[in-house]
Design a protein around this motif. Structure first.
Motif, PDB file in Angstrom:
ATOM      1  N   PHE A  47      12.878  -7.417   5.893  1.00 25.05           N
ATOM      2  CA  PHE A  47      13.206  -6.005   5.681  1.00 25.05           C
ATOM      3  C   PHE A  47      13.460  -5.714   4.206  1.00 25.05           C
ATOM      4  N   ARG A  48      14.155  -6.613   3.530  1.00 26.15           N
ATOM      5  CA  ARG A  48      14.413  -6.421   2.097  1.00 26.15           C
ATOM      6  C   ARG A  48      13.113  -6.373   1.306  1.00 26.15           C
TER       7      ARG A  48
ATOM      8  N   GLY B  25      20.910   2.664  -5.700  1.00 23.72           N
ATOM      9  CA  GLY B  25      20.926   1.559  -6.629  1.00 23.72           C
ATOM     10  C   GLY B  25      19.790   0.582  -6.444  1.00 23.72           C
ATOM     11  N   GLN B  26      19.222   0.522  -5.224  1.00 18.05           N
ATOM     12  CA  GLN B  26      18.115  -0.397  -4.961  1.00 18.05           C
ATOM     13  C   GLN B  26      16.761   0.215  -5.293  1.00 18.05           C
ATOM     14  N   MET B  27      16.668   1.536  -5.316  1.00 13.94           N
ATOM     15  CA  MET B  27      15.371   2.188  -5.495  1.00 13.94           C
ATOM     16  C   MET B  27      14.902   2.102  -6.937  1.00 13.94           C
ATOM     17  N   LYS B  28      13.598   1.925  -7.087  1.00 14.39           N
ATOM     18  CA  LYS B  28      13.019   1.827  -8.427  1.00 14.39           C
ATOM     19  C   LYS B  28      13.079   3.172  -9.126  1.00 14.39           C
TER      20      LYS B  28
ATOM     21  N   GLU C 283       0.832  -1.206   0.000  1.00 14.99           N
ATOM     22  CA  GLU C 283       0.000   0.000   0.000  1.00 14.99           C
ATOM     23  C   GLU C 283       0.866   1.254   0.000  1.00 14.99           C
ATOM     24  N   LEU C 284       1.947   1.233   0.767  1.00 17.28           N
ATOM     25  CA  LEU C 284       2.848   2.391   0.761  1.00 17.28           C
ATOM     26  C   LEU C 284       3.522   2.548  -0.589  1.00 17.28           C
ATOM     27  N   GLY C 285       3.813   1.436  -1.241  1.00 17.49           N
ATOM     28  CA  GLY C 285       4.371   1.510  -2.580  1.00 17.49           C
ATOM     29  C   GLY C 285       3.428   2.189  -3.551  1.00 17.49           C
TER      30      GLY C 285
ATOM     31  N   THR D 219       7.973  -1.108  -1.426  1.00 17.15           N
ATOM     32  CA  THR D 219       7.694   0.327  -1.322  1.00 17.15           C
ATOM     33  C   THR D 219       8.539   1.162  -2.287  1.00 17.15           C
ATOM     34  N   GLY D 220       9.467   0.519  -2.994  1.00 19.22           N
ATOM     35  CA  GLY D 220      10.364   1.272  -3.851  1.00 19.22           C
ATOM     36  C   GLY D 220      11.489   1.919  -3.069  1.00 19.22           C
ATOM     37  N   GLY D 221      11.735   1.398  -1.859  1.00 19.82           N
ATOM     38  CA  GLY D 221      12.775   1.950  -1.005  1.00 19.82           C
ATOM     39  C   GLY D 221      14.060   1.142  -1.079  1.00 19.82           C
TER      40      GLY D 221
END
Length: 250
Positions: free
Chosen positions: A192-193, A247-250, A169-171, A199-201
């Motif tokens: 956590f991953r 690098g991890q964020m969408k 939902e936060l995503g 969430t795109g975090g």
């Protein structure tokens, strides 16, 4: 605390400053509810010119967290300093501890006020309540907008699927969650991953007591909350930690 996820807990509302009773229990979102807040999210401009950045700073305040809580108290001013170089930042502190206690502060724009508040809070034994934190961020994101959430903790004792549903939902609301894990528990890391991914975090681990590592992670999250992806990109050119998050964020 570590270990395998326990049975789902009741997701009662987070207590605000000055409240005596927790809010009524929230039911899971129905499809029409999701459609409504997604529509509102699309109408929002999370990085509108001149707007203040809003970051939810969430911490596990169970007994095992006291050393890191004290460290976070000393480091939180760095978040404000980083944000000040980019614009402005308001922070809402959310924490859980003890038996079913989960609280949220008002929005704070002064690092001294946040430090004073945190210094009055002691850690107490209890289970994790990450689901409540995610629900509180969702509520605030719909009500007034949130640019990002930071979570610092070392344990996860809840139903992972329930947490992932809330993270999703936060995503949809475009609120990335930065999950900062202390220690190396594999079960916690997987959870956590996944929350970060949905969430795109981004997720990152820091060593117990590693103030320098946590400082860099908090500065990077503050840069994003205050100035968006471009601000994090600029910081990443001189900060390996920020580069890893980016690098991890969408």
């Amino acid at each position: 605390m570590t270990g395998e996820p326990s049975k789902p807990k009741s997701d009662r509302g987070v207590m605000r400053d000055g409240e005596r009773n927790s809010m009524p229990e929230r039911e899971p979102s129905a499809s029409e509810d999701i459609a409504a807040f997604v529509a509102k999210a699309k109408a929002m401009s999370p990085f509108a010119p001149g707007s203040r950045g809003r970051l939810v700073f969430a911490l596990d305040a169970t007994m095992s967290r006291q050393p890191t809580w004290d460290m976070a108290c000393a480091l939180q001013a760095d978040m404000f300093r980083e944000a000040a170089s980019l614009g402005s930042l308001d922070i809402r502190l959310v924490y859980y501890r003890g038996f079913n206690e989960c609280r949220a502060s008002s929005w704070i724009s002064d690092s001294a006020v946040l430090a004073k508040l945190m210094s009055k809070i002691d850690c107490r034994g209890g289970n994790t309540q990450i689901g409540k934190v995610l629900s509180e961020v969702r509520r605030e994101a719909v009500a007034s907008g949130v640019r990002a959430m930071v979570f610092v903790g070392d344990a996860m004792e809840e139903n992972v699927d329930d947490l992932c549903a809330k993270a999703g939902e936060l995503g949809l609301l475009k609120v990335p969650v930065f999950m900062f894990q202390e220690g190396g528990d594999a079960t916690v890391e997987r959870a956590f991953r996944e929350i970060a991914r949905l969430t795109g975090g981004a997720w990152s681990r820091f060593d117990p007591g590693a103030a320098a590592q946590l400082r860099k992670l908090l500065r990077a999250a503050a840069a994003y909350a205050a100035g968006g992806r471009e601000a994090l990109l600029r910081l990443s050119r001189s900060d390996a930690g920020a580069a890893s998050l980016l690098g991890q964020m969408k």
